[in-house]
Design a protein around this motif. Sequence first.
Motif, PDB file in Angstrom:
ATOM      1  N   THR A 217       0.803  -1.224   0.000  1.00 17.04           N
ATOM      2  CA  THR A 217       0.000   0.000   0.000  1.00 17.04           C
ATOM      3  C   THR A 217       0.837   1.275   0.000  1.00 17.04           C
ATOM      4  OG1 THR A 217      -0.186  -0.153   2.407  1.00 17.04           O
ATOM      5  CG2 THR A 217      -1.974  -1.107   1.110  1.00 17.04           C
ATOM      6  N   GLU A 218       2.080   1.177   0.446  1.00 14.52           N
ATOM      7  CA  GLU A 218       2.937   2.367   0.510  1.00 14.52           C
ATOM      8  C   GLU A 218       3.992   2.395  -0.590  1.00 14.52           C
ATOM      9  OE1 GLU A 218       2.259   4.739   2.652  1.00 14.52           O
ATOM     10  OE2 GLU A 218       0.627   3.525   3.473  1.00 14.52           O
ATOM     11  N   ALA A 219       3.980   1.417  -1.489  1.00 12.85           N
ATOM     12  CA  ALA A 219       5.037   1.313  -2.511  1.00 12.85           C
ATOM     13  C   ALA A 219       4.558   1.870  -3.844  1.00 12.85           C
ATOM     14  CB  ALA A 219       5.470  -0.137  -2.670  1.00 12.85           C
ATOM     15  N   ASP A 220       5.366   2.726  -4.457  1.00 12.56           N
ATOM     16  CA  ASP A 220       5.065   3.251  -5.790  1.00 12.56           C
ATOM     17  C   ASP A 220       5.780   2.470  -6.890  1.00 12.56           C
ATOM     18  OD1 ASP A 220       3.351   5.264  -4.974  1.00 12.56           O
ATOM     19  OD2 ASP A 220       4.966   6.710  -4.687  1.00 12.56           O
ATOM     20  N   ASP A 221       6.914   1.869  -6.570  1.00 10.25           N
ATOM     21  CA  ASP A 221       7.679   1.072  -7.539  1.00 10.25           C
ATOM     22  C   ASP A 221       7.663  -0.368  -7.057  1.00 10.25           C
ATOM     23  OD1 ASP A 221       8.481   3.300  -9.174  1.00 10.25           O
ATOM     24  OD2 ASP A 221       9.853   3.851  -7.573  1.00 10.25           O
ATOM     25  N   LEU A 222       6.906  -1.184  -7.761  1.00 10.44           N
ATOM     26  CA  LEU A 222       6.514  -2.484  -7.236  1.00 10.44           C
ATOM     27  C   LEU A 222       6.503  -3.536  -8.342  1.00 10.44           C
ATOM     28  CD1 LEU A 222       4.872  -4.410  -5.235  1.00 10.44           C
ATOM     29  CD2 LEU A 222       2.840  -3.185  -6.067  1.00 10.44           C
ATOM     30  N   VAL A 223       6.962  -4.729  -8.010  1.00 11.00           N
ATOM     31  CA  VAL A 223       6.822  -5.882  -8.900  1.00 11.00           C
ATOM     32  C   VAL A 223       6.093  -6.977  -8.126  1.00 11.00           C
ATOM     33  CG1 VAL A 223       7.994  -7.691 -10.215  1.00 11.00           C
ATOM     34  CG2 VAL A 223       8.885  -5.358 -10.245  1.00 11.00           C
ATOM     35  N   PHE A 224       5.014  -7.479  -8.693  1.00 16.04           N
ATOM     36  CA  PHE A 224       4.302  -8.620  -8.118  1.00 16.04           C
ATOM     37  C   PHE A 224       4.606  -9.833  -8.982  1.00 16.04           C
ATOM     38  CE2 PHE A 224       0.817 -11.611  -8.058  1.00 16.04           C
ATOM     39  CZ  PHE A 224       0.542 -11.754  -6.705  1.00 16.04           C
ATOM     40  N   VAL A 225       5.117 -10.890  -8.382  1.00 18.75           N
ATOM     41  CA  VAL A 225       5.455 -12.104  -9.128  1.00 18.75           C
ATOM     42  C   VAL A 225       4.478 -13.206  -8.748  1.00 18.75           C
ATOM     43  CG1 VAL A 225       7.209 -13.818  -9.670  1.00 18.75           C
ATOM     44  CG2 VAL A 225       7.882 -11.455  -9.182  1.00 18.75           C
ATOM     45  N   GLN A 226       3.753 -13.688  -9.733  1.00 19.05           N
ATOM     46  CA  GLN A 226       2.853 -14.817  -9.545  1.00 19.05           C
ATOM     47  C   GLN A 226       3.648 -16.092  -9.786  1.00 19.05           C
ATOM     48  OE1 GLN A 226      -0.258 -14.407  -8.626  1.00 19.05           O
ATOM     49  NE2 GLN A 226      -1.417 -16.251  -9.126  1.00 19.05           N
ATOM     50  N   TRP A 227       3.857 -16.870  -8.725  1.00 19.42           N
ATOM     51  CA  TRP A 227       4.711 -18.048  -8.808  1.00 19.42           C
ATOM     52  C   TRP A 227       3.870 -19.284  -8.525  1.00 19.42           C
ATOM     53  CZ3 TRP A 227       9.659 -18.930  -5.321  1.00 19.42           C
ATOM     54  CH2 TRP A 227      10.390 -20.009  -5.839  1.00 19.42           C
ATOM     55  N   GLY A 228       3.492 -19.944  -9.586  1.00 20.83           N
ATOM     56  CA  GLY A 228       2.703 -21.157  -9.470  1.00 20.83           C
ATOM     57  C   GLY A 228       3.077 -22.102 -10.581  1.00 20.83           C
ATOM     58  N   ALA A 229       2.086 -22.715 -11.216  1.00 21.79           N
ATOM     59  CA  ALA A 229       2.372 -23.560 -12.378  1.00 21.79           C
ATOM     60  C   ALA A 229       3.016 -22.722 -13.481  1.00 21.79           C
ATOM     61  CB  ALA A 229       1.086 -24.213 -12.873  1.00 21.79           C
ATOM     62  N   ARG A 230       2.534 -21.495 -13.639  1.00 24.00           N
ATOM     63  CA  ARG A 230       3.149 -20.534 -14.556  1.00 24.00           C
ATOM     64  C   ARG A 230       3.783 -19.422 -13.727  1.00 24.00           C
ATOM     65  NH1 ARG A 230       1.473 -22.103 -19.999  1.00 24.00           N
ATOM     66  NH2 ARG A 230       2.884 -20.418 -20.530  1.00 24.00           N
ATOM     67  N   VAL A 231       4.628 -18.625 -14.384  1.00 18.60           N
ATOM     68  CA  VAL A 231       5.321 -17.537 -13.693  1.00 18.60           C
ATOM     69  C   VAL A 231       5.153 -16.264 -14.517  1.00 18.60           C
ATOM     70  CG1 VAL A 231       7.504 -16.697 -12.756  1.00 18.60           C
ATOM     71  CG2 VAL A 231       7.021 -19.161 -12.767  1.00 18.60           C
ATOM     72  N   GLY A 232       4.659 -15.221 -13.881  1.00 18.63           N
ATOM     73  CA  GLY A 232       4.506 -13.937 -14.550  1.00 18.63           C
ATOM     74  C   GLY A 232       4.635 -12.818 -13.541  1.00 18.63           C
ATOM     75  N   ALA A 233       4.755 -11.592 -14.035  1.00 19.19           N
ATOM     76  CA  ALA A 233       4.941 -10.448 -13.137  1.00 19.19           C
ATOM     77  C   ALA A 233       4.046  -9.292 -13.559  1.00 19.19           C
ATOM     78  CB  ALA A 233       6.396 -10.002 -13.131  1.00 19.19           C
ATOM     79  N   GLY A 234       3.541  -8.577 -12.563  1.00 18.07           N
ATOM     80  CA  GLY A 234       2.869  -7.307 -12.777  1.00 18.07           C
ATOM     81  C   GLY A 234       3.795  -6.207 -12.289  1.00 18.07           C
TER      82      GLY A 234
END
Length: 423
Positions: A217-234
């Motif tokens: 909630t306090e981060a302006d520069d952020l990477v979200f990594v979805q780590w499951g069967a597939r891998v991707g980032a927002g």
Amino acid sequence: MTREPMPAGTGPHVLRRINVVTVLTALREGGPQRVADLVTATGLSRPAVSRAIDTLRAEGWAEDADQRSGAGGEIRVGRPAAVIRFRSEAGHVLGADVGPHKILAMVSDLAGNVIAERREDTHRLRGGEEVLRALLRITTDVLAEAGVPAGDVLSAAIGSPGLVDTKTGTVTLAPSIPGWASIPVAAELRSLLACPLSVHNDVNLAVLAERWRGTATEADDLVFVQWGARVGAGIMIDGRLLRGTNAAAGEIGFLDLAEHRGPDGPHIVTRDTMGPFERQVGASAIIELALAEAERQGDARLRELMLRARPHDDVAALFDAASAGSALAESIVDQIAARFARGLAAACLLLDPELIVIGGGVSRAGARLLTVVERHLRRRTLVRPRLALSSLGDTAVALGATRSALDDVERRHLSPDALGASR
């Protein structure tokens, strides 16, 4: 003296609209308030606040809160000052996550409060047509549960795996759901809902959710990594979602970080298969590595655990075994963490994010995994970002879709151009 005409987009009417939005924002963020409270919160004059409240009342976005009793239930004597509240029930939005394992749909009011949700396992569904029918059915059911007619939904957003053309609402690539890319998802849902509807990459929505209600909630520069069967980032930079020219930013599952080449040379990226990085660190890759090592070292117990986990790509058993003292399981976790850190390092060196949030099925391994990944990442980056596990679990995409739909409502109904435009 002749008064020069004010340029377009300026003048008292524009100022009044801005004041209305300012007061509305204070009500939405601060809850029910008296006029005096709103004067303090907004810095506007009392007449300006009163005019803004009149506009919000007239357009149905605000009303007087019930003042018949105090916080403790006691009857109040005299005439208390009016308390104004935002009517969050004045409209509703729909957010949904459509994936290879589940469909999760939520109906929320305009404050983002989820008032109904429906979830269905999609493992048994065969192809895109069945997934679409399930999505339409679940959408109808969740709206009925919420008591919201389909025609009263103000906006809807859908999250889908793969590449998405956000302009047309078309999924152009979704290897994890066979036949899904050929389905006119947006058109089918618009015929049911009759409201603006958008389709987005699921991980892009997850990063919106993390910044809205998660660990970022306090981060302006952020990477979200979805780590499951597939891998991707927002990816979010300066508080703005980074989609890329073809909405393909963040597809880190297709990074080729292999240290050793096979007989055919480098891995060739194709649109209908898993990417090289996913083949190294995805859930199925973790289970296959654990099985191979268990067989090679004769660990019958770990082998049995992994065989039971294989059909569901559930890696929790491996991390549980490591926590229970299995040296082999611990070494496999370390090897996977080292591979994963190499992919994260590439993102860190290119984007320099403040925070990396790890979500998806593998993240359920918990703090133990985070500690090992952080240790390996430390040796591969110039400046190490903070790492955190998602606090939203498997609701992140649906919540992000809800946030996206709320943003659309705000642009069309609660912006200076919309509020008080006729007044």
